[in-house]
Scaffold this motif. Structure first.
Motif, PDB file in Angstrom:
ATOM      1  N   LYS A  38      46.232  37.574  49.247  1.00 27.95           N
ATOM      2  CA  LYS A  38      45.672  38.176  48.181  1.00 27.95           C
ATOM      3  C   LYS A  38      45.990  37.130  46.905  1.00 27.95           C
ATOM      4  O   LYS A  38      44.885  37.350  46.087  1.00 27.95           O
ATOM      5  CB  LYS A  38      46.724  39.332  47.778  1.00 27.95           C
ATOM      6  N   ARG A  75      42.626  35.042  47.676  1.00 29.57           N
ATOM      7  CA  ARG A  75      41.331  35.928  47.388  1.00 29.57           C
ATOM      8  C   ARG A  75      41.173  36.143  45.959  1.00 29.57           C
ATOM      9  O   ARG A  75      40.112  36.125  45.313  1.00 29.57           O
ATOM     10  CB  ARG A  75      41.616  37.120  47.802  1.00 29.57           C
ATOM     11  N   TYR A  76      42.365  36.429  45.073  1.00 21.14           N
ATOM     12  CA  TYR A  76      41.950  36.574  43.746  1.00 21.14           C
ATOM     13  C   TYR A  76      41.661  35.285  42.962  1.00 21.14           C
ATOM     14  O   TYR A  76      40.859  35.364  42.316  1.00 21.14           O
ATOM     15  CB  TYR A  76      43.410  37.029  43.300  1.00 21.14           C
ATOM     16  N   SER A  98      38.269  34.836  43.212  1.00 24.26           N
ATOM     17  CA  SER A  98      37.136  35.798  42.831  1.00 24.26           C
ATOM     18  C   SER A  98      36.036  35.448  41.885  1.00 24.26           C
ATOM     19  O   SER A  98      36.363  34.317  41.070  1.00 24.26           O
ATOM     20  CB  SER A  98      37.847  37.030  42.431  1.00 24.26           C
ATOM     21  N   GLU A 101      48.018  33.697  33.708  1.00 30.53           N
ATOM     22  CA  GLU A 101      46.999  34.662  34.891  1.00 30.53           C
ATOM     23  C   GLU A 101      47.839  35.052  35.895  1.00 30.53           C
ATOM     24  O   GLU A 101      47.946  36.163  36.580  1.00 30.53           O
ATOM     25  CB  GLU A 101      45.867  33.916  35.010  1.00 30.53           C
ATOM     26  N   PHE A 146      48.851  38.557  37.462  1.00 36.23           N
ATOM     27  CA  PHE A 146      48.564  38.676  38.933  1.00 36.23           C
ATOM     28  C   PHE A 146      49.779  39.176  39.534  1.00 36.23           C
ATOM     29  O   PHE A 146      49.694  40.282  40.320  1.00 36.23           O
ATOM     30  CB  PHE A 146      48.174  37.536  39.694  1.00 36.23           C
ATOM     31  N   MET A 158      50.351  42.966  41.248  1.00 35.26           N
ATOM     32  CA  MET A 158      50.654  43.112  42.727  1.00 35.26           C
ATOM     33  C   MET A 158      51.981  44.013  42.785  1.00 35.26           C
ATOM     34  O   MET A 158      51.904  44.704  43.762  1.00 35.26           O
ATOM     35  CB  MET A 158      50.876  41.723  43.188  1.00 35.26           C
ATOM     36  N   GLN A 176      40.891  46.263  36.526  1.00 34.76           N
ATOM     37  CA  GLN A 176      41.866  45.519  37.282  1.00 34.76           C
ATOM     38  C   GLN A 176      42.391  46.265  38.550  1.00 34.76           C
ATOM     39  O   GLN A 176      42.628  45.676  39.533  1.00 34.76           O
ATOM     40  CB  GLN A 176      43.116  45.361  36.525  1.00 34.76           C
ATOM     41  N   GLN A 217      40.077  45.621  41.287  1.00 38.26           N
ATOM     42  CA  GLN A 217      39.839  44.545  41.715  1.00 38.26           C
ATOM     43  C   GLN A 217      41.412  44.080  42.671  1.00 38.26           C
ATOM     44  O   GLN A 217      41.231  43.483  43.660  1.00 38.26           O
ATOM     45  CB  GLN A 217      40.137  43.392  40.735  1.00 38.26           C
ATOM     46  N   VAL A 218      42.623  44.631  42.072  1.00 37.60           N
ATOM     47  CA  VAL A 218      43.572  44.136  43.080  1.00 37.60           C
ATOM     48  C   VAL A 218      43.817  45.131  44.169  1.00 37.60           C
ATOM     49  O   VAL A 218      44.540  44.446  45.256  1.00 37.60           O
ATOM     50  CB  VAL A 218      44.976  44.451  41.698  1.00 37.60           C
TER      51      VAL A 218
END
Length: 407
Positions: free
Chosen positions: A236, A239-240, A243, A266, A270, A274, A401, A404-405
């Motif tokens: 993850k 991937r984040y 993005s 950031e 994140f 998560m 968000q 996205q998450v």
């Protein structure tokens, strides 16, 4: 002009977000009971139409908006599309031929109609073909009275009952058993029960990361090690970091590279997101959304208060402010297990200081309790219009968000 409104979630029986009711206020200083219903609706339509797109405020979910007979007669519902709005007829509106004609007209145009704070009268049966939702205040209506209403609408299976002011999971379950399909209130923000449970390995890893990223100086080696021990988190993260929102020129292929490129702020954001999203997947997603909104609000307001507050600490404090409801566990017990900065624990447990005041402010906004906010604003030296703007910005950010998450 600032759009003084709060949104209250309406969930379906599976606890999925169905819509929001927009709770209007003329300003922080002007509490709703002192505002004429026609003015309130007019300002709501004006603000949502010309200042802040209603879909932006509700995350593309339908908005329940109160309408009086006067505002319906003026055609205000038609200023919003049938997909944007649920026309909620105020309980003060009396059933009559004029209202019936307006309801039929809106129904024919595809609008969903709801009766607010419904009190049963036989005359309402003429409206049942055009009404989709009946809202019942559980504080005012007994379940015996609900049975009478259900009998009256039995020939109209398209009508859904919405339980208002559901403040606990016990009330939610009882309403569910009595045939309600939609639920409005703050039941999702309180623990179902107080119990103790262990965190999963992945949750433990995220707790470690929360601790590491709450330190003034990041230990890149320690953080990298935690990610490398958890395949799901590593996937993850990569991937984040890859993005489109970061607009990288080349793909990121290692954990360390992802951490360096994301940067401290950031990365902290994140990890916090998560943790919130994954800590209890059985909880309504709207609960996570509220937590994210609080996090962003506290972050945005951190630099506005008289006392300087670290924005990363502010974000994480807001995010964890509802952790007891997410985990269904006593707050003190949860914080004892999480290796968090003492400042965060003190704020959440003792409720003193700037961050605690910011949490109280956002909670008041969520409940549209504008008259409770003034003292907190004065103490922190905050501008009320700035506060409302930050809240709106936080709502929009949280909606983005969450998508996205979770993806």
């Amino acid at each position: 002009m600032y759009f003084y409104a709060a949104r209250q979630p309406i969930l379906d029986k599976n606890k999925n977000l169905f819509a929001y009711e927009l709770l209007f206020r003329d300003s922080i200083d002007n509490v709703f009971p002192e505002v004429d219903g026609d003015i309130a609706t007019s300002k709501m339509i004006e603000a949502s139409q010309f200042n802040l797109g209603i879909s932006e405020f509700t995350g593309n979910k339908p908005a329940f908006i109160n309408f009086t007979l006067e505002t319906m007669s003026k055609g205000y519902p038609a200023m919003l599309t049938p997909d944007e709005v649920v026309v909620e007829i105020l309980e003060t509106v009396k059933p009559g031929k004029k209202l019936l004609a307006l309801c039929k007209e809106l129904f024919d145009k595809g609008y969903i109609l709801a009766l607010d704070d419904y009190e049963h009268q036989k005359v309402w049966q003429h409206f049942y073909p055009f009404v989709k939702i009946i809202k019942i205040d559980l504080h005012k209506t007994s379940f015996d009275e609900v049975k009478v209403i259900q009998q009256a609408i039995s020939a109209y299976p398209h009508i859904q009952l919405l339980a208002e002011k559901v403040e606990s999971y016990e009330q939610y379950n009882e309403a569910l058993e009595h045939g309600f399909e939609l639920f409005q209130g703050f039941f999702f923000s309180k623990p179902e029960m107080v119990k103790s449970k262990n965190l999963s390995p992945s949750q433990v890893a995220m707790a470690e990361l929360l601790y590491e990223t709450s330190k003034p100086e990041l230990d890149l080696a320690s953080i990298t090690s935690v990610f490398e021990r958890d395949i799901s988190l590593s996937y993850k993260l990569l991937r984040y970091a890859n993005s489109a929102i970061f607009r990288r020129r080349s793909e990121i292929s290692t954990i360390k590279q992802a951490l360096v490129i994301l940067g401290s702020s950031e990365l902290k954001r994140f990890i916090g997101l998560m943790f919130a999203v994954n800590v209890n997947p059985d909880k309504p997603s709207e609960l996570i959304n509220v937590s994210m909104t609080r996090a962003k609000f506290c972050e945005l307001m951190a630099n506005e208060a008289r006392e300087n507050v670290d924005i990363s600490i502010a974000f994480l404090t807001g995010l964890l402010s509802m952790i007891d409801a997410i985990l269904d566990e006593d707050l003190a017990s949860i914080l004892e297990k999480l290796p968090l900065a003492q400042e965060i624990k003190d704020t959440l447990l003792v409720g003193k200081g700037t961050l605690a005041s910011l949490l109280r402010i956002v909670s008041f906004i969520e409940h549209a309790q504008w008259n409770e906010i003034s003292e907190e604003l004065t103490e922190l030296g905050l501008n009320k219009d700035k506060v409302i703007q930050c809240y709106h910005d936080a709502l929009v950010w949280a909606d983005e968000q969450t998508i996205q998450v979770e993806s």
